[in-house]
Design an enzyme around this catalytic site. Structure first.
Site, PDB file in Angstrom:
ATOM      1  N   ARG A 127     -15.055  -8.934  -7.219  1.00 28.64           N
ATOM      2  CA  ARG A 127     -15.947  -9.273  -8.324  1.00 28.64           C
ATOM      3  C   ARG A 127     -15.374  -8.670  -9.585  1.00 28.64           C
ATOM      4  O   ARG A 127     -15.001  -7.498  -9.600  1.00 28.64           O
ATOM      5  CB  ARG A 127     -17.340  -8.741  -8.054  1.00 28.64           C
ATOM      6  CG  ARG A 127     -17.981  -9.449  -6.884  1.00 28.64           C
ATOM      7  CD  ARG A 127     -19.336  -8.858  -6.570  1.00 28.64           C
ATOM      8  NE  ARG A 127     -19.885  -9.552  -5.438  1.00 28.64           N
ATOM      9  CZ  ARG A 127     -21.093 -10.098  -5.426  1.00 28.64           C
ATOM     10  NH1 ARG A 127     -21.877  -9.990  -6.459  1.00 28.64           N
ATOM     11  NH2 ARG A 127     -21.511 -10.731  -4.364  1.00 28.64           N
ATOM     12  N   GLU A 145      -9.949 -14.149  -3.964  1.00 24.07           N
ATOM     13  CA  GLU A 145     -11.026 -14.898  -4.614  1.00 24.07           C
ATOM     14  C   GLU A 145     -11.608 -13.997  -5.698  1.00 24.07           C
ATOM     15  O   GLU A 145     -12.173 -12.948  -5.413  1.00 24.07           O
ATOM     16  CB  GLU A 145     -12.116 -15.255  -3.617  1.00 24.07           C
ATOM     17  CG  GLU A 145     -13.319 -15.921  -4.252  1.00 24.07           C
ATOM     18  CD  GLU A 145     -14.467 -16.076  -3.270  1.00 24.07           C
ATOM     19  OE1 GLU A 145     -15.580 -15.646  -3.619  1.00 24.07           O
ATOM     20  OE2 GLU A 145     -14.258 -16.618  -2.170  1.00 24.07           O
ATOM     21  N   ASN A 205     -19.307 -13.467 -12.381  1.00 26.42           N
ATOM     22  CA  ASN A 205     -20.711 -13.779 -12.644  1.00 26.42           C
ATOM     23  C   ASN A 205     -20.960 -13.610 -14.137  1.00 26.42           C
ATOM     24  O   ASN A 205     -20.673 -12.556 -14.706  1.00 26.42           O
ATOM     25  CB  ASN A 205     -21.623 -12.844 -11.840  1.00 26.42           C
ATOM     26  CG  ASN A 205     -21.528 -13.117 -10.360  1.00 26.42           C
ATOM     27  OD1 ASN A 205     -21.909 -14.167  -9.897  1.00 26.42           O
ATOM     28  ND2 ASN A 205     -20.974 -12.163  -9.626  1.00 26.42           N
ATOM     29  N   GLU A 246      -1.647  -1.165  -4.161  1.00 22.08           N
ATOM     30  CA  GLU A 246      -0.496  -0.418  -3.668  1.00 22.08           C
ATOM     31  C   GLU A 246       0.691  -1.360  -3.664  1.00 22.08           C
ATOM     32  O   GLU A 246       0.671  -2.411  -3.019  1.00 22.08           O
ATOM     33  CB  GLU A 246      -0.738   0.113  -2.258  1.00 22.08           C
ATOM     34  CG  GLU A 246       0.438   0.908  -1.726  1.00 22.08           C
ATOM     35  CD  GLU A 246       0.230   1.424  -0.320  1.00 22.08           C
ATOM     36  OE1 GLU A 246       1.021   2.284   0.105  1.00 22.08           O
ATOM     37  OE2 GLU A 246      -0.708   0.968   0.372  1.00 22.08           O
ATOM     38  N   HIS A 253      -7.806  -0.034  -1.458  1.00 20.28           N
ATOM     39  CA  HIS A 253      -6.834  -0.761  -2.265  1.00 20.28           C
ATOM     40  C   HIS A 253      -6.417  -2.068  -1.596  1.00 20.28           C
ATOM     41  O   HIS A 253      -6.680  -2.288  -0.422  1.00 20.28           O
ATOM     42  CB  HIS A 253      -5.593   0.105  -2.510  1.00 20.28           C
ATOM     43  CG  HIS A 253      -4.835   0.426  -1.260  1.00 20.28           C
ATOM     44  ND1 HIS A 253      -5.145   1.502  -0.460  1.00 20.28           N
ATOM     45  CD2 HIS A 253      -3.789  -0.195  -0.646  1.00 20.28           C
ATOM     46  CE1 HIS A 253      -4.322   1.546   0.570  1.00 20.28           C
ATOM     47  NE2 HIS A 253      -3.492   0.517   0.483  1.00 20.28           N
TER      48      HIS A 253
END
Length: 126
Positions: A11, A56, A60, A121, A74
């Site tokens: 997100r 993905e 929002n 990383e 990570h």
């Protein structure tokens, strides 16, 4: 029954800054975009050459700021030339750690932080 990991969702707060990080600093390409303005969010899928897992990005429109949880550590990316990629990241505006090696060994990785605080990383490809 067989399974395959196909995506990881992050997100994000600033879609433009995040796209800049993943597509200009790394070799990710926008693979697919889905916009849902009536529902208040967009999905942008990033692919890395030769990889079957996509990132993905969920944006929002009116979300409160996200906090990267303390249980998440990570994402990992491999590169052919670790030192060159480290130089690129150090010259960028993104927080970049030193080259490190496990148990003080030969440097084999470093971390760089994306605009939303997710750590990447970067490891030497074997």
């Amino acid at each position: 029954m067989g399974q395959e990991l196909v995506e990881i969702c992050l997100r994000v707060r600033d879609i433009d800054a995040t796209l800049d990080f993943y597509t200009n600093l790394f070799d990710f390409k926008v693979d697919e975009e889905r916009k849902y303005p009536d529902d208040g969010f967009d999905l942008i899928y990033l692919a890395s050459p030769g990889a079957s897992v996509r990132i993905e990005l969920t944006y929002n429109y009116d979300a409160d700021p996200y906090e990267v949880g303390n249980g998440f550590s990570h994402l990992g990316v491999t590169v052919d030339d670790l030192e060159a990629m480290h130089d690129v990241c150090k010259a960028s505006p993104y927080e970049t750690g030193d080259l490190r090696g496990l148990s003080g060994g030969t440097p084999s990785y470093f971390f760089v932080t994306d605009p939303d605080g997710y750590r990447i990383e970067v490891k030497r490809r074997k």
